[in-house]
Design a protein around this motif. Structure first.
Motif, PDB file in Angstrom:
ATOM      1  N   GLY A 144      -0.185  42.963  -5.286  1.00  0.00           N
ATOM      2  CA  GLY A 144      -0.340  41.684  -5.959  1.00  0.00           C
ATOM      3  C   GLY A 144       0.776  40.979  -6.197  1.00  0.00           C
ATOM      4  O   GLY A 144       0.980  40.278  -7.187  1.00  0.00           O
ATOM      5  N   GLU A 145       2.087  41.358  -5.541  1.00  0.00           N
ATOM      6  CA  GLU A 145       3.444  40.996  -5.751  1.00  0.00           C
ATOM      7  C   GLU A 145       3.482  39.388  -5.170  1.00  0.00           C
ATOM      8  O   GLU A 145       4.420  38.640  -5.655  1.00  0.00           O
ATOM      9  N   VAL A 146       2.620  39.243  -4.150  1.00  0.00           N
ATOM     10  CA  VAL A 146       2.957  37.830  -3.755  1.00  0.00           C
ATOM     11  C   VAL A 146       1.168  37.402  -3.600  1.00  0.00           C
ATOM     12  O   VAL A 146       0.271  37.918  -3.695  1.00  0.00           O
ATOM     13  N   ASP A 147       1.226  35.757  -3.577  1.00  0.00           N
ATOM     14  CA  ASP A 147      -0.140  35.193  -3.489  1.00  0.00           C
ATOM     15  C   ASP A 147      -0.419  34.983  -2.112  1.00  0.00           C
ATOM     16  O   ASP A 147      -1.812  35.012  -1.984  1.00  0.00           O
ATOM     17  N   PHE A 148       0.461  34.783  -1.218  1.00  0.00           N
ATOM     18  CA  PHE A 148       0.068  34.424   0.077  1.00  0.00           C
ATOM     19  C   PHE A 148       0.968  34.949   1.033  1.00  0.00           C
ATOM     20  O   PHE A 148       2.296  35.070   0.900  1.00  0.00           O
ATOM     21  N   LEU A 149       0.442  35.261   2.331  1.00  0.00           N
ATOM     22  CA  LEU A 149       1.254  35.507   3.510  1.00  0.00           C
ATOM     23  C   LEU A 149       0.875  34.356   4.307  1.00  0.00           C
ATOM     24  O   LEU A 149      -0.162  34.080   4.663  1.00  0.00           O
ATOM     25  N   LEU A 150       1.884  33.827   4.643  1.00  0.00           N
ATOM     26  CA  LEU A 150       1.742  32.622   5.921  1.00  0.00           C
ATOM     27  C   LEU A 150       2.681  33.141   6.980  1.00  0.00           C
ATOM     28  O   LEU A 150       3.818  32.982   7.233  1.00  0.00           O
ATOM     29  N   LEU A 151       2.019  33.974   8.047  1.00  0.00           N
ATOM     30  CA  LEU A 151       2.583  34.623   9.065  1.00  0.00           C
ATOM     31  C   LEU A 151       1.510  34.589  10.397  1.00  0.00           C
ATOM     32  O   LEU A 151       0.395  34.216  10.269  1.00  0.00           O
ATOM     33  N   PRO A 152       2.301  34.852  11.352  1.00  0.00           N
ATOM     34  CA  PRO A 152       1.381  35.049  12.621  1.00  0.00           C
ATOM     35  C   PRO A 152       0.362  36.142  12.432  1.00  0.00           C
ATOM     36  O   PRO A 152       0.588  37.087  11.646  1.00  0.00           O
ATOM     37  N   GLU A 153      -0.739  36.036  13.417  1.00  0.00           N
ATOM     38  CA  GLU A 153      -1.738  36.606  13.185  1.00  0.00           C
ATOM     39  C   GLU A 153      -1.682  38.285  13.227  1.00  0.00           C
ATOM     40  O   GLU A 153      -2.154  39.217  12.545  1.00  0.00           O
ATOM     41  N   ARG A 272      -0.612  32.319  16.560  1.00  0.00           N
ATOM     42  CA  ARG A 272      -1.657  31.967  15.763  1.00  0.00           C
ATOM     43  C   ARG A 272      -1.246  32.131  14.408  1.00  0.00           C
ATOM     44  O   ARG A 272      -1.098  33.361  13.882  1.00  0.00           O
ATOM     45  N   GLU A 273      -0.900  31.110  13.670  1.00  0.00           N
ATOM     46  CA  GLU A 273      -0.442  31.107  12.249  1.00  0.00           C
ATOM     47  C   GLU A 273      -1.262  31.362  11.223  1.00  0.00           C
ATOM     48  O   GLU A 273      -2.530  30.444  11.318  1.00  0.00           O
TER      49      GLU A 273
END
Length: 302
Positions: A144-153, A272-273
């Motif tokens: 829970g230290e970050v809200d989102f990951l925006l990364l390749p699949e 695929r992001e």
């Protein structure tokens, strides 16, 4: 409040203690004295009939019982935050939430910069922090230290929900004054040229085109390794080197730099992001609102 003789207020302290494994740092985060934090740890030890944290040299290490407790305790705290605390402050126009996102610089340039600009008008009190993707992204999401990951699949976790944002192709980029390359490039010429590439993390693992080239059992001549994607087009200007990079990012820099885009000599797999979030945040109102804004902006990418 007590549940089965457990003071639920202690769960907040337990969550911090299990994460920090350090009385001093835990007391700072809990805004308590070290003696008070030590007293809480003593009460937790009595309740669970286990030491939870034991001194090993100068450090404290969690016991097997503590390791078993860490994930369910963190999930409980995240659930409380998403279901009760954050629900009371959903209005995005007055929200003071701090959103933390792990993302590569490529996605920051082509997507997140647009999202943050748009949200500035609708939610001026929301702040953002973007972290690089080479610091245990999956573990940080799980805690829970970050809200989102925006990364390749391939870098996302199967334990949490995610959504495809867009598909990205790769192109080659050369300086517009490079007379060695025309509108196309052969595979042999591509291998023979000096390359600029991106290295990830402490091991400097190279990006996807290097992995793919190994399928052909060939080695490129890497002359420059950079730390991010945004510098690739800058590093080919004035040289006869070549870089392989995301098409949207290359098109962006072609507006400002003297570079040319040419097709890759072999078909590289598309990227695929994905956007990923913790499962307990699925129904958090403001979290979902930010998620929808990111998804809508991605859908509008050219």
């Amino acid at each position: 409040m007590r549940l089965e003789h457990l003071d639920l207020n202690l769960l907040v302290a337990l969550d911090v203690l299990l994460e920090e494994c350090n009385i001093t740092r835990s007391s700072e985060r809990l805004n308590m004295t070290q003696s008070a934090t030590s007293g809480i740890l003593k009460r937790l030890r009595i309740y669970f009939e286990d030491d939870l944290l034991v001194q090993v040299g100068r450090n404290m290490q969690p016991t097997p019982v503590a390791l078993e407790l860490q994930e369910p305790v963190r999930d409980v705290m995240l659930k409380i935050r998403s279901s009760i605390v954050n629900r009371q402050t959903f209005d995005p126009s007055v929200s003071k939430r701090h959103i933390r996102i792990i993302s590569a610089d490529f996605a920051i340039t082509v997507l997140l910069s647009k999202v943050i600009l748009d949200l500035q008008h609708e939610a001026p009190g929301i702040s953002f922090e973007i972290l690089n993707p080479y610091q245990q992204a999956e573990n940080m999401l799980a805690r829970g230290e970050v809200d989102f990951l925006l990364l390749p699949e391939r870098y996302t976790s199967k334990e949490h929900p995610s959504q495809l944002l867009f598909v990205e192709e790769h192109v080659c980029v050369v300086w517009e004054g490079n007379s060695l390359v025309g509108e196309q490039i052969s595979f042999a010429q591509y291998i023979d040229m000096g390359h600029v590439s991106v290295g990830f993390g402490s091991k400097r693992d190279l990006s996807i085109e290097d992995w793919f080239m190994k399928q052909y059992d060939v080695q490129r001549r890497i002359e420059v390794i950079s730390c991010d994607f945004n510098t690739l087009p800058q590093l080919v200007v004035g040289t006869n080197r070549i870089a392989t990079m995301h098409k949207r990012l290359a098109l962006y820099y072609a507006q400002y730099l003297p570079i040319r885009l040419i097709p890759t000599p072999v078909k590289l797999p598309v990227m695929r992001e994905h956007l990923q979030w913790h499962r307990v945040m699925e129904n958090d109102p403001l979290h979902r609102w930010v998620r929808e804004k990111i998804q809508a902006t991605a859908a509008a990418l050219e």
